[in-house]
Design a protein around this motif. Structure first.
Motif, PDB file in Angstrom:
ATOM      1  N   LYS A   1       3.455  11.311  14.136  1.00 29.45           N
ATOM      2  CA  LYS A   1       3.485  12.325  13.082  1.00 29.45           C
ATOM      3  C   LYS A   1       2.227  12.253  12.231  1.00 29.45           C
ATOM      4  O   LYS A   1       1.508  11.248  12.231  1.00 29.45           O
ATOM      5  CB  LYS A   1       4.717  12.145  12.196  1.00 29.45           C
ATOM      6  CG  LYS A   1       6.023  12.410  12.912  1.00 29.45           C
ATOM      7  CD  LYS A   1       7.179  12.427  11.938  1.00 29.45           C
ATOM      8  CE  LYS A   1       8.480  12.788  12.628  1.00 29.45           C
ATOM      9  NZ  LYS A   1       9.625  12.843  11.671  1.00 29.45           N
ATOM     10  N   GLU A   2       1.960  13.316  11.497  1.00 29.24           N
ATOM     11  CA  GLU A   2       0.808  13.328  10.615  1.00 29.24           C
ATOM     12  C   GLU A   2       1.083  12.494   9.361  1.00 29.24           C
ATOM     13  O   GLU A   2       2.235  12.292   8.963  1.00 29.24           O
ATOM     14  CB  GLU A   2       0.479  14.769  10.208  1.00 29.24           C
ATOM     15  CG  GLU A   2      -0.073  15.618  11.333  1.00 29.24           C
ATOM     16  CD  GLU A   2      -0.597  16.946  10.831  1.00 29.24           C
ATOM     17  OE1 GLU A   2      -1.146  17.706  11.650  1.00 29.24           O
ATOM     18  OE2 GLU A   2      -0.462  17.236   9.634  1.00 29.24           O
ATOM     19  N   ARG A   3      -0.005  12.029   8.759  1.00 26.75           N
ATOM     20  CA  ARG A   3       0.125  11.302   7.504  1.00 26.75           C
ATOM     21  C   ARG A   3       0.583  12.268   6.413  1.00 26.75           C
ATOM     22  O   ARG A   3       0.075  13.382   6.318  1.00 26.75           O
ATOM     23  CB  ARG A   3      -1.217  10.658   7.143  1.00 26.75           C
ATOM     24  CG  ARG A   3      -1.146   9.621   6.056  1.00 26.75           C
ATOM     25  CD  ARG A   3      -2.466   8.892   5.892  1.00 26.75           C
ATOM     26  NE  ARG A   3      -2.826   8.158   7.102  1.00 26.75           N
ATOM     27  CZ  ARG A   3      -3.865   7.318   7.186  1.00 26.75           C
ATOM     28  NH1 ARG A   3      -4.621   7.111   6.109  1.00 26.75           N
ATOM     29  NH2 ARG A   3      -4.138   6.710   8.308  1.00 26.75           N
ATOM     30  N   GLU A   4       1.526  11.815   5.587  1.00 24.16           N
ATOM     31  CA  GLU A   4       2.075  12.678   4.560  1.00 24.16           C
ATOM     32  C   GLU A   4       2.086  11.974   3.209  1.00 24.16           C
ATOM     33  O   GLU A   4       2.255  10.756   3.129  1.00 24.16           O
ATOM     34  CB  GLU A   4       3.505  13.105   4.914  1.00 24.16           C
ATOM     35  CG  GLU A   4       4.487  11.963   5.024  1.00 24.16           C
ATOM     36  CD  GLU A   4       5.922  12.418   5.235  1.00 24.16           C
ATOM     37  OE1 GLU A   4       6.168  13.635   5.251  1.00 24.16           O
ATOM     38  OE2 GLU A   4       6.798  11.544   5.337  1.00 24.16           O
ATOM     39  N   GLY A   5       1.942  12.760   2.154  1.00 17.94           N
ATOM     40  CA  GLY A   5       1.983  12.211   0.805  1.00 17.94           C
ATOM     41  C   GLY A   5       3.405  11.884   0.394  1.00 17.94           C
ATOM     42  O   GLY A   5       4.343  12.626   0.717  1.00 17.94           O
ATOM     43  N   VAL A   6       3.575  10.772  -0.314  1.00 17.43           N
ATOM     44  CA  VAL A   6       4.898  10.312  -0.738  1.00 17.43           C
ATOM     45  C   VAL A   6       5.035  10.384  -2.257  1.00 17.43           C
ATOM     46  O   VAL A   6       5.996  10.940  -2.770  1.00 17.43           O
ATOM     47  CB  VAL A   6       5.143   8.869  -0.249  1.00 17.43           C
ATOM     48  CG1 VAL A   6       6.429   8.311  -0.828  1.00 17.43           C
ATOM     49  CG2 VAL A   6       5.155   8.809   1.264  1.00 17.43           C
ATOM     50  N   ALA A   7       4.077   9.798  -2.975  1.00 16.10           N
ATOM     51  CA  ALA A   7       4.148   9.755  -4.433  1.00 16.10           C
ATOM     52  C   ALA A   7       2.758   9.579  -4.997  1.00 16.10           C
ATOM     53  O   ALA A   7       1.892   8.982  -4.352  1.00 16.10           O
ATOM     54  CB  ALA A   7       5.052   8.612  -4.896  1.00 16.10           C
ATOM     55  N   ALA A   8       2.559  10.097  -6.208  1.00 16.78           N
ATOM     56  CA  ALA A   8       1.265   9.975  -6.865  1.00 16.78           C
ATOM     57  C   ALA A   8       1.461   9.757  -8.353  1.00 16.78           C
ATOM     58  O   ALA A   8       2.503  10.123  -8.920  1.00 16.78           O
ATOM     59  CB  ALA A   8       0.407  11.214  -6.620  1.00 16.78           C
ATOM     60  N   ILE A   9       0.442   9.151  -8.970  1.00 15.02           N
ATOM     61  CA  ILE A   9       0.469   8.898 -10.410  1.00 15.02           C
ATOM     62  C   ILE A   9      -0.942   9.057 -10.943  1.00 15.02           C
ATOM     63  O   ILE A   9      -1.910   8.707 -10.270  1.00 15.02           O
ATOM     64  CB  ILE A   9       1.035   7.485 -10.704  1.00 15.02           C
ATOM     65  CG1 ILE A   9       1.244   7.275 -12.201  1.00 15.02           C
ATOM     66  CG2 ILE A   9       0.139   6.401 -10.116  1.00 15.02           C
ATOM     67  CD1 ILE A   9       2.068   6.023 -12.518  1.00 15.02           C
ATOM     68  N   ASP A  10      -1.060   9.625 -12.153  1.00 10.40           N
ATOM     69  CA  ASP A  10      -2.396   9.765 -12.720  1.00 10.40           C
ATOM     70  C   ASP A  10      -2.593   8.791 -13.877  1.00 10.40           C
ATOM     71  O   ASP A  10      -1.691   8.014 -14.209  1.00 10.40           O
ATOM     72  CB  ASP A  10      -2.668  11.217 -13.135  1.00 10.40           C
ATOM     73  CG  ASP A  10      -1.797  11.691 -14.295  1.00 10.40           C
ATOM     74  OD1 ASP A  10      -1.748  12.917 -14.513  1.00 10.40           O
ATOM     75  OD2 ASP A  10      -1.161  10.853 -14.974  1.00 10.40           O
ATOM     76  N   SER A  11      -3.756   8.835 -14.484  1.00  9.80           N
ATOM     77  CA  SER A  11      -4.091   7.864 -15.522  1.00  9.80           C
ATOM     78  C   SER A  11      -3.253   8.050 -16.785  1.00  9.80           C
ATOM     79  O   SER A  11      -3.212   7.156 -17.627  1.00  9.80           O
ATOM     80  CB  SER A  11      -5.585   7.964 -15.858  1.00  9.80           C
ATOM     81  OG  SER A  11      -5.923   9.294 -16.211  1.00  9.80           O
ATOM     82  N   ASP A  12      -2.590   9.194 -16.921  1.00  3.00           N
ATOM     83  CA  ASP A  12      -1.673   9.422 -18.045  1.00  3.00           C
ATOM     84  C   ASP A  12      -0.232   9.071 -17.684  1.00  3.00           C
ATOM     85  O   ASP A  12       0.687   9.384 -18.440  1.00  3.00           O
ATOM     86  CB  ASP A  12      -1.742  10.887 -18.499  1.00  3.00           C
ATOM     87  CG  ASP A  12      -3.093  11.244 -19.086  1.00  3.00           C
ATOM     88  OD1 ASP A  12      -3.572  12.368 -18.838  1.00  3.00           O
ATOM     89  OD2 ASP A  12      -3.686  10.375 -19.767  1.00  3.00           O
ATOM     90  N   ALA A  13      -0.052   8.459 -16.518  1.00  2.00           N
ATOM     91  CA  ALA A  13       1.265   8.040 -16.014  1.00  2.00           C
ATOM     92  C   ALA A  13       2.160   9.215 -15.633  1.00  2.00           C
ATOM     93  O   ALA A  13       3.377   9.051 -15.527  1.00  2.00           O
ATOM     94  CB  ALA A  13       1.978   7.115 -16.999  1.00  2.00           C
ATOM     95  N   ASN A  14       1.577  10.391 -15.427  1.00  2.00           N
ATOM     96  CA  ASN A  14       2.356  11.487 -14.858  1.00  2.00           C
ATOM     97  C   ASN A  14       2.580  11.182 -13.385  1.00  2.00           C
ATOM     98  O   ASN A  14       1.709  10.636 -12.704  1.00  2.00           O
ATOM     99  CB  ASN A  14       1.598  12.810 -14.995  1.00  2.00           C
ATOM    100  CG  ASN A  14       1.386  13.195 -16.437  1.00  2.00           C
ATOM    101  OD1 ASN A  14       2.331  13.296 -17.207  1.00  2.00           O
ATOM    102  ND2 ASN A  14       0.126  13.384 -16.837  1.00  2.00           N
ATOM    103  N   THR A  15       3.760  11.510 -12.884  1.00  2.00           N
ATOM    104  CA  THR A  15       4.092  11.196 -11.500  1.00  2.00           C
ATOM    105  C   THR A  15       4.508  12.438 -10.732  1.00  2.00           C
ATOM    106  O   THR A  15       4.922  13.443 -11.317  1.00  2.00           O
ATOM    107  CB  THR A  15       5.220  10.164 -11.423  1.00  2.00           C
ATOM    108  OG1 THR A  15       6.366  10.682 -12.119  1.00  2.00           O
ATOM    109  CG2 THR A  15       4.806   8.853 -12.060  1.00  2.00           C
TER     110      THR A  15
END
Length: 129
Positions: A42-56
């Motif tokens: 399968k292709e690589r897929e995004g699971v979770a992300a977070i930014d420098s302001d702790a937004n997820t």
């Protein structure tokens, strides 16, 4: 930029694992960090992300089960995975993209194809029922 994952392993369905990612290099520019995964065939897929302001941001497949967090003092990214399912099996990659202006939902969807994304070497997660 260096990203080193740890914490993968084998677990039974319903169990939990915590992944860690130690970041080094241009950490001040790592405003967006995340986890991607790739199952065999399968292709690589995004699971979770977070930014420098702790937004997820989470993919629908893991929302409510996984929690992404970061310890800025330790330059470490975490992924707490709960209620694991067979379909969570795969190689999990820590990733970052430098600079500002990137949209989390866009990056989770297209980041695997974005040449500006930096990757760790990956850590294997295997869930069995």
């Amino acid at each position: 930029v260096q990203l080193v994952e740890s914490g993968g392993g084998s677990v039974q369905a319903g169990g939990s694992l915590r992944l860690s990612c130690a970041a080094s290099g241009d950490t001040l520019k790592m405003n967006l960090m995340g986890w991607f995964r790739q199952a065999p065939g399968k292709e690589r897929e995004g699971v979770a992300a977070i930014d420098s302001d702790a937004n997820t941001w989470y993919s629908d497949s893991v929302k409510g089960r996984f929690i992404i967090s970061q310890d800025n003092a330790k330059n470490t990214l975490y992924l707490d995975m709960n209620s694991l399912k067979d379909e969570d099996t795969g190689m999990y990659y820590c990733a970052t993209i430098l600079g500002r202006g990137w949209l989390m939902d866009w990056w989770l969807q297209w980041g695997a194809r974005e040449t500006s994304t930096y990757w760790g070497q990956g850590t294997q997660v295997t869930v069995s029922s």
